[in-house]
Design an enzyme around this catalytic site. Structure first.
Site, short mmCIF file in Angstrom:
data_model
loop_
_atom_site.label_atom_id
_atom_site.label_comp_id
_atom_site.label_asym_id
_atom_site.label_seq_id
_atom_site.Cartn_x
_atom_site.Cartn_y
_atom_site.Cartn_z
N SER A 94 0.81 -1.23 0.00
CA SER A 94 0.00 0.00 0.00
C SER A 94 0.84 1.28 0.00
O SER A 94 0.50 2.23 -0.72
CB SER A 94 -0.97 0.00 1.19
N LYS A 111 -10.00 -4.56 11.45
CA LYS A 111 -11.09 -4.04 10.61
C LYS A 111 -12.39 -3.84 11.40
O LYS A 111 -13.11 -2.88 11.16
CB LYS A 111 -11.33 -4.97 9.42
N ASN A 119 -12.25 -1.09 6.15
CA ASN A 119 -10.80 -1.06 5.86
C ASN A 119 -10.32 0.34 5.50
O ASN A 119 -9.16 0.50 5.15
CB ASN A 119 -10.46 -2.04 4.72
N ASP A 143 -13.25 -3.36 0.39
CA ASP A 143 -13.03 -4.75 -0.05
C ASP A 143 -14.28 -5.28 -0.76
O ASP A 143 -14.19 -6.04 -1.72
CB ASP A 143 -12.75 -5.66 1.16
N ALA A 197 -13.84 -17.86 6.91
CA ALA A 197 -14.89 -17.23 7.72
C ALA A 197 -14.40 -15.97 8.41
O ALA A 197 -15.00 -15.51 9.38
CB ALA A 197 -15.40 -18.24 8.76
N ALA A 244 -17.93 -23.19 13.97
CA ALA A 244 -18.61 -22.15 14.76
C ALA A 244 -18.41 -20.78 14.12
O ALA A 244 -19.33 -19.94 14.13
CB ALA A 244 -18.05 -22.14 16.18
N TYR A 276 -2.67 -12.59 -2.89
CA TYR A 276 -1.97 -11.98 -4.04
C TYR A 276 -0.46 -12.15 -4.01
O TYR A 276 0.24 -11.70 -4.91
CB TYR A 276 -2.35 -10.50 -4.21
N GLY A 317 -5.59 -12.33 -6.68
CA GLY A 317 -5.81 -11.40 -5.57
C GLY A 317 -5.46 -9.96 -5.88
O GLY A 317 -6.02 -9.03 -5.29
P1 NAP Z 1 -8.85 -13.54 8.90
O1 NAP Z 1 -9.93 -12.66 9.35
O2 NAP Z 1 -7.74 -13.88 9.82
O3 NAP Z 1 -9.54 -14.93 8.42
C1 NAP Z 1 -8.79 -15.98 7.87
C2 NAP Z 1 -9.69 -17.17 7.58
O4 NAP Z 1 -8.85 -18.17 7.01
C3 NAP Z 1 -10.31 -17.77 8.83
O5 NAP Z 1 -11.60 -18.27 8.54
C4 NAP Z 1 -9.35 -18.91 9.15
O6 NAP Z 1 -9.93 -20.01 9.78
C5 NAP Z 1 -8.95 -19.36 7.78
N1 NAP Z 1 -7.67 -20.04 7.83
C6 NAP Z 1 -6.50 -19.56 8.32
N2 NAP Z 1 -5.52 -20.47 8.19
C7 NAP Z 1 -6.09 -21.57 7.63
C8 NAP Z 1 -5.61 -22.84 7.27
N3 NAP Z 1 -4.33 -23.18 7.45
N4 NAP Z 1 -6.47 -23.72 6.72
C9 NAP Z 1 -7.75 -23.39 6.52
N5 NAP Z 1 -8.29 -22.19 6.87
C10 NAP Z 1 -7.45 -21.28 7.40
O7 NAP Z 1 -8.16 -12.98 7.60
P2 NAP Z 1 -8.86 -12.17 6.42
O8 NAP Z 1 -8.80 -10.72 6.65
O9 NAP Z 1 -10.18 -12.79 6.15
O10 NAP Z 1 -7.84 -12.47 5.22
C11 NAP Z 1 -7.76 -13.78 4.66
C12 NAP Z 1 -6.89 -13.74 3.42
O11 NAP Z 1 -7.53 -12.96 2.43
C13 NAP Z 1 -5.55 -13.04 3.67
O12 NAP Z 1 -4.61 -13.98 4.11
C14 NAP Z 1 -5.21 -12.46 2.32
O13 NAP Z 1 -4.42 -13.38 1.59
C15 NAP Z 1 -6.55 -12.32 1.64
N6 NAP Z 1 -6.91 -10.90 1.47
C16 NAP Z 1 -6.63 -10.34 0.26
C17 NAP Z 1 -6.94 -9.03 0.03
C18 NAP Z 1 -6.66 -8.44 -1.33
O14 NAP Z 1 -6.75 -7.22 -1.47
N7 NAP Z 1 -6.38 -9.25 -2.32
C19 NAP Z 1 -7.51 -8.25 1.03
C20 NAP Z 1 -7.78 -8.84 2.27
C21 NAP Z 1 -7.47 -10.17 2.47
P3 NAP Z 1 -10.61 -19.93 11.24
O15 NAP Z 1 -12.01 -19.47 10.94
O16 NAP Z 1 -10.51 -21.29 11.75
O17 NAP Z 1 -9.82 -18.91 12.01
#
Ligand code: NAP
Length: 540
Positions: free
Chosen positions: A268, A322, A347, A363, A387, A413, A487, A508
């Site tokens: 960013s 967030k 965000n 987002d 989730a 959950a 990404y 991404g």
């Molecule tokens: P978050 O709130 O921490 O949520 C991550 C989710 O992924 C949770 O549901 C988590 O499971 C699950 N998870 C984590 N490790 C895992 C594993 N080893 N196996 C299976 N599930 C797993 O994060 P977020 O903000 O949603 O972001 C998630 C991803 O989205 C980021 O890592 C990033 O790569 C991507 N993202 C991309 C952009 C973009 O602009 N392209 C923007 C934001 C995010 P639990 O429910 O069990 O915790």
């Protein structure tokens, strides 16, 4: 104008040529000063003295000469007498340093380093040493360092340096343990009793180094490369020039940044600073790391928004803050955009000219845009994997566009919580969102029109960089769109599997640049210049 100074350690005659070459390269890259960290030369007697004379005389830039003891962070066991003798070797020379840096405690102790520094700065002539002196005489920097923390007696130390009549420049450097510590360095600069260098070290300190010109700092330090940094958190010359456009930062520069944990590798700053420069806006975007938890977030946001003279115009807010942003803006009686309220995640913070706050979630429209908008999504079956915040945004984007969304994830959950919060939401007041959950092992043989990975699975440096999050048996074919929100890298295991199945792939970065462009628009009222987007896609 705040100068950029490149520190360089020199151990002996073998280093001389490379050190002079480095200084020339630093000058060509925009540095105005070089700091010769020369304490190791003090171990070498006359040979060390002749190297130091060459560095000062032949160096391509004006210089600071610094000779620290181990307690002061120096890299040599040379005694104070040996260090003072090295400094004295410069007295009366034809070439002199611009500055000499002596630690406050050493100076106050009144030993040989004090005498040598006063002699070199020509402050011994005519009674009580005073600031200033002959035009060509070196100026005296008194410095204080703490490599552990912001010292409890920081203000007393600054007062002691200010009270020392011979002191030309006050230097303060300490390890920041939070962004609030780092803001303290800027506050010191703002209230400086004399010319001053104040900077916070460590990962929390970058903003204090980059924003020094806004608060009238005499100089900031930069390294030739990340490996060459002499203090933790020191930016490189290239970062100062290419990412932050350091020479354009001044008192009126409005400040933006990325609040999250971690933020060090975020793209960013590169994107938004390029956008501000291309749009000729006097703004700067810096990393603003804030430790996890509501309390650190709340306290830091207050510190940022209330810091005199900082003038924060907005922020990107990322993991894990967030939903904290939504709560904070509500508590501050600001405006929370309906989509952000519906998914309890924002965000983007926007601060208006009167300090009023608003937050939104870019987002959600970025995901909708990356997937082709409502036209491409209405009536489609979408599988969202994950989730967390990104899954909530993907679910909202698709459901709002009229898709039927199934959410799956490793923690039932959490998936259930997402579905409970979002199913049935009706933002536009007409159709309510169609959102349900499914266990991963119940999806074998299922086919969806769109599959979205909203987990970090497949992400470089993440929990499972070599894995695909796709539940076993979910069908991929040429009519399926697979969107991986990860990404870095662009080609994840899921993306490779999708390509092998002939599916259409959305990576991404398509989301990243869209959410950033919408933030830029929210802050500036203008579109992100397209050249910035191409530059970022090239850099990723
Ligand atoms: P978050 O709130 O921490 O949520 C991550 C989710 O992924 C949770 O549901 C988590 O499971 C699950 N998870 C984590 N490790 C895992 C594993 N080893 N196996 C299976 N599930 C797993 O994060 P977020 O903000 O949603 O972001 C998630 C991803 O989205 C980021 O890592 C990033 O790569 C991507 N993202 C991309 C952009 C973009 O602009 N392209 C923007 C934001 C995010 P639990 O429910 O069990 O915790």
């Amino acid at each position: 104008m705040t100068l950029v100074c490149v520190p360089r350690s020199v151990a002996g005659p073998g280093d001389l040529a490379a050190a002079l070459d480095n200084a020339a390269a630093a000058r060509d890259a925009g540095a105005a000063l070089v700091e010769w960290r020369a304490e190791r030369l003090a171990e070498r007697g006359g040979e060390g003295a002749s190297v130091l004379r060459r560095l000062v005389g032949d160096g391509p830039l004006p210089c600071i000469v610094t000779l620290r003891s181990p307690e002061e962070g120096g890299a040599s066991d040379a005694s104070e007498e040996e260090r003072a003798a090295l400094l004295r070797a410069l007295v009366g020379g034809t070439a002199l340093p611009r500055y000499v840096d002596v630690e406050l405690a050493t100076f106050a102790a009144g030993g040989p380093m004090r005498d040598a520094a006063l002699a070199l700065c020509a402050k011994h002539d005519g009674g009580e040493p005073q600031a200033g002196g002959p035009a060509d005489a070196p100026r005296l920097i008194l410095s204080t360092h703490d490599f552990e923390q912001r010292p409890a007696d920081l203000f007393q130390r600054v007062a002691a340096m200010a009270a020392e009549p011979a002191c030309d420049v006050i230097k303060v450097a300490f390890q920041a343990r939070s962004l609030r510590d780092a803001l303290g360095a800027l506050e010191l600069l703002r209230e400086r009793p004399r010319p001053m260098i104040a900077l916070a070290m460590g990962p929390f300190g970058e903003a204090s180094r980059v924003l020094a010109p806004k608060f009238g700092g005499l100089l900031t330090f930069a390294s030739m490369s990340e490996e060459a940094a002499t203090a933790p958190g020191q930016p490189t010359l290239e970062q100062l020039a290419e990412v932050y456009r350091f020479t354009r930062i001044g008192r009126a520069t409005r400040v933006y940044g990325i609040v999250g944990w971690p933020v060090a590798h975020s793209l960013s700053p590169l994107l938004h600073n390029a956008g501000f420069a291309a749009a000729e806006l006097d703004r700067c975007y810096v990393p603003l790391p804030v430790a996890p938890g509501w309390e650190p977030f709340k306290a830091t946001m207050h510190a940022l928004l209330d810091a005199p003279g900082l003038d924060v115009g907005g922020a990107s807010v990322t993991i894990p803050h967030k939903s904290h942003l939504v709560r904070f803006v509500r508590e501050m009686a600001g405006s929370v955009e309906p989509q952000a309220a519906a998914i309890d995640a924002a965000n983007t913070l926007v601060v208006d000219d009167h300090g009023g706050l608003a937050c939104r979630n870019t987002d959600v429209p970025a995901i909708a845009g990356a997937l082709g908008g409502a036209e491409a999504l209405a009536g489609r079956r979408v599988l969202v994997i994950g989730a967390g915040g990104a899954a909530r945004a993907a679910t909202a984007a698709c459901a709002e566009a009229g898709a039927t969304v199934t959410v799956t994830g490793r923690t039932a959950a959490r998936v259930a919580g997402l579905v409970k919060d979002l199913a049935g939401t009706a933002l536009a007041g007409e159709t309510s969102w169609s959102v349900a959950s499914a266990a991963a092992d119940a999806l074998a043989g299922e086919r969806f029109d769109v599959v979205v990975n909203a987990t970090p699975v497949g992400m470089e440096g993440g929990p499972a960089p070599d894995a695909s999050p796709l539940p076993d048996g979910v069908v991929l074919d040429a009519d399926v769109v697979v969107f991986d929100t990860v990404y870095a890298p662009r080609e994840t295991p899921l993306v490779r599997a999708a390509m092998a199945a002939g599916a259409r792939v959305v990576t991404g970065d398509a989301m990243f640049v869209r959410q950033a462009a919408l933030q830029f628009e929210a802050w500036t009222g203008r579109g992100l210049p397209p050249a910035c987007v191409s530059m970022l896609l090239g850099a990723g």
